[in-house]
Write a protein that holds these residues in place. Structure first.
Motif, PDB file in Angstrom:
ATOM      1  N   ASN A   1      15.586  28.855  40.997  1.00 18.13           N
ATOM      2  CA  ASN A   1      15.253  30.580  40.426  1.00 18.13           C
ATOM      3  C   ASN A   1      14.024  30.353  39.223  1.00 18.13           C
ATOM      4  N   ILE A   2      14.931  29.336  38.011  1.00 21.07           N
ATOM      5  CA  ILE A   2      13.810  29.633  37.197  1.00 21.07           C
ATOM      6  C   ILE A   2      12.646  27.944  37.436  1.00 21.07           C
ATOM      7  N   MET A   3      12.986  27.084  38.215  1.00 19.50           N
ATOM      8  CA  MET A   3      11.788  26.618  38.047  1.00 19.50           C
ATOM      9  C   MET A   3      10.987  26.589  39.182  1.00 19.50           C
ATOM     10  N   LEU A   4      12.043  27.487  40.053  1.00 24.74           N
ATOM     11  CA  LEU A   4      10.524  27.943  41.337  1.00 24.74           C
ATOM     12  C   LEU A   4       9.343  29.169  40.956  1.00 24.74           C
ATOM     13  N   PHE A   5      10.426  30.007  39.558  1.00 22.30           N
ATOM     14  CA  PHE A   5       9.164  31.017  38.732  1.00 22.30           C
ATOM     15  C   PHE A   5       7.865  30.402  37.806  1.00 22.30           C
ATOM     16  N   VAL A   6       8.352  29.224  37.672  1.00 23.17           N
ATOM     17  CA  VAL A   6       8.029  28.447  36.395  1.00 23.17           C
ATOM     18  C   VAL A   6       6.717  27.213  36.865  1.00 23.17           C
ATOM     19  N   CYS A   7       6.850  27.280  38.906  1.00 23.21           N
ATOM     20  CA  CYS A   7       6.207  26.483  39.462  1.00 23.21           C
ATOM     21  C   CYS A   7       5.321  27.388  39.802  1.00 23.21           C
ATOM     22  N   ILE A   8       5.448  28.876  39.547  1.00 24.00           N
ATOM     23  CA  ILE A   8       4.452  30.043  40.112  1.00 24.00           C
ATOM     24  C   ILE A   8       3.632  30.293  39.132  1.00 24.00           C
ATOM     25  N   LEU A   9       4.082  30.805  38.552  1.00 24.60           N
ATOM     26  CA  LEU A   9       3.627  30.818  36.798  1.00 24.60           C
ATOM     27  C   LEU A   9       2.278  29.576  36.858  1.00 24.60           C
ATOM     28  N   LEU A  10       2.710  28.394  36.228  1.00 22.18           N
ATOM     29  CA  LEU A  10       2.195  27.543  36.035  1.00 22.18           C
ATOM     30  C   LEU A  10       0.860  27.129  37.336  1.00 22.18           C
ATOM     31  N   LEU A  11       0.513  27.642  38.540  1.00 16.78           N
ATOM     32  CA  LEU A  11       0.035  27.757  39.505  1.00 16.78           C
ATOM     33  C   LEU A  11      -1.223  28.855  39.286  1.00 16.78           C
ATOM     34  N   ALA A  12      -0.516  29.930  39.233  1.00 15.32           N
ATOM     35  CA  ALA A  12      -1.655  30.796  38.706  1.00 15.32           C
ATOM     36  C   ALA A  12      -1.744  30.276  36.728  1.00 15.32           C
ATOM     37  N   GLY A  13      -1.288  29.862  36.479  1.00 13.33           N
ATOM     38  CA  GLY A  13      -1.920  29.213  34.915  1.00 13.33           C
ATOM     39  C   GLY A  13      -3.667  28.233  35.404  1.00 13.33           C
ATOM     40  N   HIS A  14      -3.046  27.589  35.798  1.00 11.52           N
ATOM     41  CA  HIS A  14      -4.432  26.649  35.985  1.00 11.52           C
ATOM     42  C   HIS A  14      -5.360  27.304  36.762  1.00 11.52           C
ATOM     43  N   TRP A  15      -4.574  28.021  37.613  1.00 14.12           N
ATOM     44  CA  TRP A  15      -6.305  28.620  38.253  1.00 14.12           C
ATOM     45  C   TRP A  15      -6.641  29.062  37.458  1.00 14.12           C
ATOM     46  N   LEU A  16      -5.984  30.077  36.515  1.00 12.42           N
ATOM     47  CA  LEU A  16      -6.955  30.828  35.509  1.00 12.42           C
ATOM     48  C   LEU A  16      -7.427  29.538  34.455  1.00 12.42           C
ATOM     49  N   ASP A  17      -7.058  28.687  34.112  1.00 14.61           N
ATOM     50  CA  ASP A  17      -7.418  27.651  33.737  1.00 14.61           C
ATOM     51  C   ASP A  17      -9.298  27.233  34.230  1.00 14.61           C
ATOM     52  N   TYR A  18      -8.983  26.745  35.358  1.00 17.63           N
ATOM     53  CA  TYR A  18     -10.363  26.320  35.885  1.00 17.63           C
ATOM     54  C   TYR A  18     -10.907  27.389  36.171  1.00 17.63           C
ATOM     55  N   TYR A  19     -10.339  28.733  36.108  1.00 13.64           N
ATOM     56  CA  TYR A  19     -11.580  29.794  35.763  1.00 13.64           C
ATOM     57  C   TYR A  19     -12.510  29.838  34.674  1.00 13.64           C
ATOM     58  N   ILE A  20     -11.189  29.815  33.298  1.00 18.88           N
ATOM     59  CA  ILE A  20     -12.231  29.623  32.627  1.00 18.88           C
ATOM     60  C   ILE A  20     -13.423  28.521  31.887  1.00 18.88           C
ATOM     61  N   MET A  21     -13.198  27.859  32.720  1.00 19.45           N
ATOM     62  CA  MET A  21     -13.982  26.550  32.752  1.00 19.45           C
ATOM     63  C   MET A  21     -15.136  26.532  33.653  1.00 19.45           C
ATOM     64  N   ILE A  22     -15.550  27.360  34.232  1.00 20.51           N
ATOM     65  CA  ILE A  22     -16.226  27.514  35.734  1.00 20.51           C
ATOM     66  C   ILE A  22     -17.227  28.391  35.556  1.00 20.51           C
ATOM     67  N   MET A  23     -16.604  29.590  35.852  1.00 18.83           N
ATOM     68  CA  MET A  23     -16.993  30.987  35.566  1.00 18.83           C
ATOM     69  C   MET A  23     -18.419  31.222  34.296  1.00 18.83           C
ATOM     70  N   PRO A  24     -17.703  30.647  32.618  1.00 13.62           N
ATOM     71  CA  PRO A  24     -18.924  31.765  31.882  1.00 13.62           C
ATOM     72  C   PRO A  24     -20.128  30.578  31.620  1.00 13.62           C
ATOM     73  N   GLY A  25     -20.288  29.664  32.613  1.00 15.28           N
ATOM     74  CA  GLY A  25     -21.595  28.928  32.725  1.00 15.28           C
ATOM     75  C   GLY A  25     -22.468  29.377  34.302  1.00 15.28           C
ATOM     76  N   THR A  26     -21.404  30.060  34.932  1.00 16.62           N
ATOM     77  CA  THR A  26     -22.640  29.630  36.141  1.00 16.62           C
ATOM     78  C   THR A  26     -23.018  30.925  36.484  1.00 16.62           C
ATOM     79  N   VAL A  27     -21.909  31.613  36.285  1.00 13.60           N
ATOM     80  CA  VAL A  27     -21.969  33.901  36.975  1.00 13.60           C
ATOM     81  C   VAL A  27     -22.177  34.245  35.201  1.00 13.60           C
ATOM     82  N   GLU A  28     -23.784  35.088  35.627  1.00 16.32           N
ATOM     83  CA  GLU A  28     -24.623  35.624  34.472  1.00 16.32           C
ATOM     84  C   GLU A  28     -24.408  36.958  34.591  1.00 16.32           C
ATOM     85  N   ASN A  29     -24.272  37.534  35.832  1.00 14.15           N
ATOM     86  CA  ASN A  29     -24.280  39.291  35.756  1.00 14.15           C
ATOM     87  C   ASN A  29     -23.448  38.998  36.852  1.00 14.15           C
TER      88      ASN A  29
END
Length: 407
Positions: free
Chosen positions: A331-359
């Motif tokens: 249960n704990i590992m399942l929660f952590v894996c889902i959390l980190l997969l979402a967290g690294h989506w957010l990490d990529y979001y921060i890498m890509i969006m600010p320099g790409t999307v102006e409006n």
């Protein structure tokens, strides 16, 4: 833990990709496609292309991490992981498809000028043009369309061919029962790791860092590799847990889960180290051409997500997985894996969006649609590959060691 023999388990069992798993993955793909098409009209092409790049890159990174995990196990002659190798093998088998999708996204985004417009724009390298940019022109020997696509095709092609070869050799080993396939897997894995290790930083420079061509960081490649590796480990662990809950992989136990938890914990710390080094040194040096990268990420639309990313991807795994028992609980590992997969989506979001999307910045239909579509596609393709072969590499020379693994 008691001893087990080969007769204790059914090593010929296959995953049946039917029922809710198949239905929900297909539904996610359909909903995602509809939402992505609508996103082009609602949120604009720049934002939608940025989301497609984000998910295409993430999809490819997770599959590449699966192939890398597979190669590391062969080269290190690891025995503990033998019983769970079918999952990263499925990732490696899907990698060619993910690579093609990513190349199509980058090509479409490049030629529509919705991506990479910081270095691919009319007159930007022409000294006689009003759009001339001396800094970008200085990088044009590397940042040019032929070179960009040549590297994408060569790198992803090598990862895909070698990753798929490792999967096929493992399946052939089931049929032949000799060490020939295993010995070839060792050689192919060594070749894969040399190529992968030297080229993944360059691949991330091209695909992500060149979105903001004025900025550079020598740590960016390893920062991306750390995010890729943790995401891949989490995806592998997540599928292991879900398969066990569905009644499969009886030979995988809490000791294997513990090892996966240690890898996730350790490389989350490594990701944080690279994140901190890149951020802190640039902030401390206060060099304008470097600090501009983080200045964009401290704008009101992104600053909360910037700090939330470090909390999810560092603080959460440290606090949750520090304890030995936590790594052994599904249960704990399942929660952590889902959390980190979402967290690294957010990490990529921060890498890509600010320099790409102006409006039209924000979070809405484009983000939700791309997430649903690609999660459904990854699930459908990976589980489909997983269902085509037995779940255990029954003739692997170290299978017995995996059965007796205890820590």
């Amino acid at each position: 833990m008691g001893t087990h023999s080969h007769t204790t388990y059914n090593f010929d069992e296959r995953f049946e990709f039917v029922g809710k798993a198949k239905t929900w993955s297909l539904a996610a793909i359909i909903i995602g496609v509809i939402a992505i098409v609508a996103g082009f009209y609602v949120d604009g092409s720049h934002r939608m292309f940025a989301n497609l790049l984000l998910m295409g890159y993430y999809f490819t990174c997770v599959c590449a991490a699966g192939a890398c995990f597979l190669a590391i196990q062969f080269v290190s002659q690891a025995g503990w992981s033998t019983g769970l190798l079918r999952i990263p093998q499925a990732f490696a088998s899907v990698l060619p498809i993910a690579s093609i999708i990513l190349i199509v996204i980058t090509a479409a985004g490049l030629f529509t000028h919705n991506l990479y417009h910081h270095w691919h724009a009319d007159g930007i390298t022409d000294p006689n043009s009003p759009h001339y940019d001396a800094l970008v022109a200085g990088k044009s020997a590397f940042l040019n369309v032929p070179g960009f696509f040549a590297r994408q095709i060569i790198f992803l092609g090598c990862y895909s061919i070698l990753g798929a070869a490792l999967s096929k050799l493992s399946y052939r080993e089931d049929l032949e029962g000799s060490l020939n396939s295993y010995k070839k897997s060792f050689k192919f894995s060594a070749i894969f790791l040399v190529i992968f290790g030297f080229t993944t930083p360059i691949w991330s420079f091209d695909t992500v860092m060149s979105l903001e061509a004025h900025w550079f960081s020598t740590m960016f490649g390893w920062y991306n590799f750390a995010a890729m590796w943790v995401s891949g480990l989490c995806a592998i662990t997540l599928i292991i847990i879900l398969l066990k809950r569905a009644g499969y992989l009886a030979w995988v136990n809490e000791n294997h889960l513990h090892d996966m938890g240690k890898l996730i914990f350790g490389f989350s710390i490594f990701w944080t180290y690279v994140w901190f080094a890149q951020f802190m040194l640039i902030w401390y040096a206060n060099i304008p051409e470097e600090t501009v990268y983080f200045y964009k990420r401290w704008e009101p639309e992104y600053k909360p997500w910037f700090w939330l990313s470090i909390i999810i991807n560092f603080v959460a795994p440290v606090l949750i997985l520090m304890d030995r028992d936590a790594k052994r609980k599904e249960n704990i590992m399942l929660f952590v894996c889902i959390l980190l997969l979402a967290g690294h989506w957010l990490d990529y979001y921060i890498m890509i969006m600010p320099g790409t999307v102006e409006n039209h910045r924000g979070f809405g239909l484009s983000e939700i649609g791309s997430i649903l579509g690609f999660v459904g596609l990854f699930t459908y393709l990976t589980l489909g590959k997983l269902s085509k072969q037995p779940l255990a590499p029954k003739n692997h020379p170290f299978l017995e060691e995996s059965l007796h693994h205890q820590i």
